[in-house]
Design a protein around this motif. Structure first.
Motif, PDB file in Angstrom:
ATOM      1  N   VAL A 162       0.838  -1.201   0.000  1.00 23.25           N
ATOM      2  CA  VAL A 162       0.000   0.000   0.000  1.00 23.25           C
ATOM      3  C   VAL A 162       0.875   1.254   0.000  1.00 23.25           C
ATOM      4  CG1 VAL A 162      -1.661   1.339   1.344  1.00 23.25           C
ATOM      5  CG2 VAL A 162      -1.979  -1.121   1.058  1.00 23.25           C
ATOM      6  N   ALA A 163       1.999   1.206   0.697  1.00 25.00           N
ATOM      7  CA  ALA A 163       2.912   2.358   0.709  1.00 25.00           C
ATOM      8  C   ALA A 163       3.451   2.626  -0.693  1.00 25.00           C
ATOM      9  CB  ALA A 163       4.058   2.105   1.684  1.00 25.00           C
ATOM     10  N   VAL A 164       3.750   1.569  -1.455  1.00 27.20           N
ATOM     11  CA  VAL A 164       4.222   1.750  -2.827  1.00 27.20           C
ATOM     12  C   VAL A 164       3.107   2.319  -3.696  1.00 27.20           C
ATOM     13  CG1 VAL A 164       5.035   0.551  -4.890  1.00 27.20           C
ATOM     14  CG2 VAL A 164       5.981  -0.030  -2.675  1.00 27.20           C
ATOM     15  N   LEU A 165       1.872   1.823  -3.530  1.00 25.58           N
ATOM     16  CA  LEU A 165       0.741   2.374  -4.275  1.00 25.58           C
ATOM     17  C   LEU A 165       0.568   3.864  -3.985  1.00 25.58           C
ATOM     18  CD1 LEU A 165      -1.850  -0.506  -3.713  1.00 25.58           C
ATOM     19  CD2 LEU A 165      -1.010   0.245  -5.942  1.00 25.58           C
ATOM     20  N   THR A 166       0.659   4.215  -2.716  1.00 23.35           N
ATOM     21  CA  THR A 166       0.482   5.616  -2.316  1.00 23.35           C
ATOM     22  C   THR A 166       1.607   6.481  -2.856  1.00 23.35           C
ATOM     23  OG1 THR A 166      -0.640   4.870  -0.299  1.00 23.35           O
ATOM     24  CG2 THR A 166       0.168   7.141  -0.338  1.00 23.35           C
ATOM     25  N   ASP A 167       2.835   5.984  -2.746  1.00 23.60           N
ATOM     26  CA  ASP A 167       3.985   6.746  -3.227  1.00 23.60           C
ATOM     27  C   ASP A 167       3.931   6.921  -4.742  1.00 23.60           C
ATOM     28  OD1 ASP A 167       6.723   7.926  -2.822  1.00 23.60           O
ATOM     29  OD2 ASP A 167       7.285   6.230  -4.104  1.00 23.60           O
ATOM     30  N   ALA A 168       3.515   5.867  -5.458  1.00 20.91           N
ATOM     31  CA  ALA A 168       3.415   5.963  -6.917  1.00 20.91           C
ATOM     32  C   ALA A 168       2.384   7.010  -7.316  1.00 20.91           C
ATOM     33  CB  ALA A 168       3.047   4.606  -7.503  1.00 20.91           C
ATOM     34  N   ALA A 169       1.263   7.042  -6.593  1.00 23.72           N
ATOM     35  CA  ALA A 169       0.236   8.043  -6.895  1.00 23.72           C
ATOM     36  C   ALA A 169       0.776   9.454  -6.669  1.00 23.72           C
ATOM     37  CB  ALA A 169      -0.988   7.795  -6.024  1.00 23.72           C
ATOM     38  N   GLN A 170       1.568   9.637  -5.629  1.00 22.35           N
ATOM     39  CA  GLN A 170       2.141  10.958  -5.352  1.00 22.35           C
ATOM     40  C   GLN A 170       3.160  11.341  -6.428  1.00 22.35           C
ATOM     41  OE1 GLN A 170       3.632  10.386  -1.376  1.00 22.35           O
ATOM     42  NE2 GLN A 170       1.627  10.761  -0.427  1.00 22.35           N
ATOM     43  N   GLN A 171       3.953  10.360  -6.875  1.00 22.58           N
ATOM     44  CA  GLN A 171       4.903  10.640  -7.952  1.00 22.58           C
ATOM     45  C   GLN A 171       4.174  11.075  -9.217  1.00 22.58           C
ATOM     46  OE1 GLN A 171       8.286   7.963  -8.743  1.00 22.58           O
ATOM     47  NE2 GLN A 171       7.709   6.845  -6.892  1.00 22.58           N
ATOM     48  N   GLN A 172       3.086  10.382  -9.539  1.00 22.82           N
ATOM     49  CA  GLN A 172       2.331  10.731 -10.736  1.00 22.82           C
ATOM     50  C   GLN A 172       1.756  12.136 -10.639  1.00 22.82           C
ATOM     51  OE1 GLN A 172      -0.394   7.359 -10.989  1.00 22.82           O
ATOM     52  NE2 GLN A 172       0.687   6.624 -12.790  1.00 22.82           N
ATOM     53  N   CYS A 173       1.310  12.516  -9.463  1.00 19.86           N
ATOM     54  CA  CYS A 173       0.739  13.850  -9.295  1.00 19.86           C
ATOM     55  C   CYS A 173       1.763  14.948  -9.568  1.00 19.86           C
ATOM     56  CB  CYS A 173       0.167  14.011  -7.881  1.00 19.86           C
ATOM     57  SG  CYS A 173      -1.361  13.094  -7.620  1.00 19.86           S
ATOM     58  N   ARG A 174       3.030  14.634  -9.372  1.00 23.99           N
ATOM     59  CA  ARG A 174       4.100  15.619  -9.616  1.00 23.99           C
ATOM     60  C   ARG A 174       4.584  15.600 -11.062  1.00 23.99           C
ATOM     61  NH1 ARG A 174       5.772  13.527  -4.452  1.00 23.99           N
ATOM     62  NH2 ARG A 174       7.295  12.161  -5.466  1.00 23.99           N
ATOM     63  N   GLU A 175       4.116  14.634 -11.836  1.00 23.38           N
ATOM     64  CA  GLU A 175       4.555  14.508 -13.230  1.00 23.38           C
ATOM     65  C   GLU A 175       3.880  15.584 -14.084  1.00 23.38           C
ATOM     66  OE1 GLU A 175       7.029  12.594 -15.952  1.00 23.38           O
ATOM     67  OE2 GLU A 175       6.808  12.186 -13.803  1.00 23.38           O
TER      68      GLU A 175
END
Length: 331
Positions: A162-175
């Motif tokens: 879940v931490a990886v899912l959350t972190d990936a979503a945050q990375q995408q938001c910064r893209e």
């Protein structure tokens, strides 16, 4: 001779397949005794899905839906995947009733009622545990479609996933461009018949102790089911990771077919489902899921959240789909 009405009806059923952001990135050509599936590159999410993984998985899900719909009509099929090396958009040709195609797939036909019933559940699920026998049955459906389904049952492993899912979503938001792309597919014009409407998205449940890993879609007007008196805020939804032996286009197409098989089988059991793709859309996150979290040789393709619907949850409305005429190529 298979009728054109049978083929067009089956393709219409296949249009109910899930797709990333409900982009429906497919085109179809109906020929005498055959249906051809093509990727629609105009519906590719350039920022969210840079390597076309989601696009091909979505088309694979539609391909499996088509096979289920044809089997339910009593038709045997032969599927040629990636039949044209000079056309990378031509993903499959399904021939119906040709010599050597055998008999209709009874197991596939049994999934047909789930095509109309399946929905993507983005709300809190219930506190009822999913029995091991149901997980094992879903694993069997994944294997039958050429993939493996890995349950994430250890609480510590789940927390890391879940931490990886959350972190990936945050990375995408910064893209750059991601927010605009997401808005494009969550604020569709009236009559567009695609995208993710706000009525299908719920705001995060209040008071959660554990993160859910759900993707945020902006607008959210769908109400959460009320918690029972004294009930825990977190649900009993489980996370399953769908993986394939390799990671080429054929593997991704197969992963899409397996996704459809798992989602339809879960729906037949009365389970709610949510495909979660954000951690697999980023190379670094996908490698973390494969090696650091699961420690498997297979290539992760999708995370699937499953659980029993929450008590008192209103039925989800049918998400919009384009008409058959909008996705057909000329014969």
């Amino acid at each position: 001779m298979t009728s054109h009405a049978d083929l067009s009806g089956a393709v219409t059923d296949a249009l109910r397949a899930p797709s990333v952001h409900n982009t429906q990135p497919w085109r179809w050509r109906i020929r005498p005794g055959a249906v051809e599936l093509y990727a629609d590159e105009d519906r590719h999410l350039d920022v969210t899905d840079p390597d076309r993984r989601d696009l091909v998985l979505s088309c694979g899900a539609a391909l499996h839906h088509l096979q289920v719909a044809l089997a339910a009509r009593g038709l045997a099929t032969d599927v040629r995947r990636l039949p044209d090396p000079e056309d990378c958009t031509h993903l499959a040709t399904v021939t119906v009733g040709a010599p050597g195609t055998g008999t209709p797939d009874v197991a596939a036909a049994s999934l047909f009622p789930a095509i109309a019933a399946r929905r993507t559940e983005r709300r809190r699920m219930s506190h009822r545990e999913v029995a091991r026998k149901h997980i094992e049955s879903l694993q069997e459906h994944a294997r039958g479609a050429g993939a493996v389904l890995v349950p994430v049952t250890d609480p510590h492993v789940r927390e890391r996933l879940v931490a990886v899912l959350t972190d990936a979503a945050q990375q995408q938001c910064r893209e750059p461009g991601y927010a605009a792309e997401l808005r494009l597919w969550t604020h569709r014009l009236p009559g567009s018949r695609d995208g993710v409407p706000a009525a299908d998205v719920a705001a995060p449940p209040l008071g959660l102790v554990k993160a859910t890993g759900l993707r945020r879609f902006g607008q959210a007007t769908l109400a959460q089911a009320a918690l029972g008196p004294g009930g825990p805020p977190d649900d009993a939804a489980q996370l399953l990771v769908l993986a394939t032996a390799g990671d080429d286009v054929l593997d991704r197409l197969r992963a899409g077919e397996a996704t459809s098989a798992v989602l339809l089988a879960a729906t037949r059991k009365g389970l709610a489902t949510t495909p979660l793709s954000q951690a697999l859309e980023i190379d670094g996150s996908r490698r973390r899921v494969q090696t650091d979290i699961l420690g498997i040789p297979e290539q992760p393709q999708l995370v699937i959240r499953i659980g029993w619907p929450a008590t008192g949850a209103l039925d989800l409305v049918e998400t919009p789909r384009r008409a058959l005429r909008s996705v057909l190529l000329p014969d």
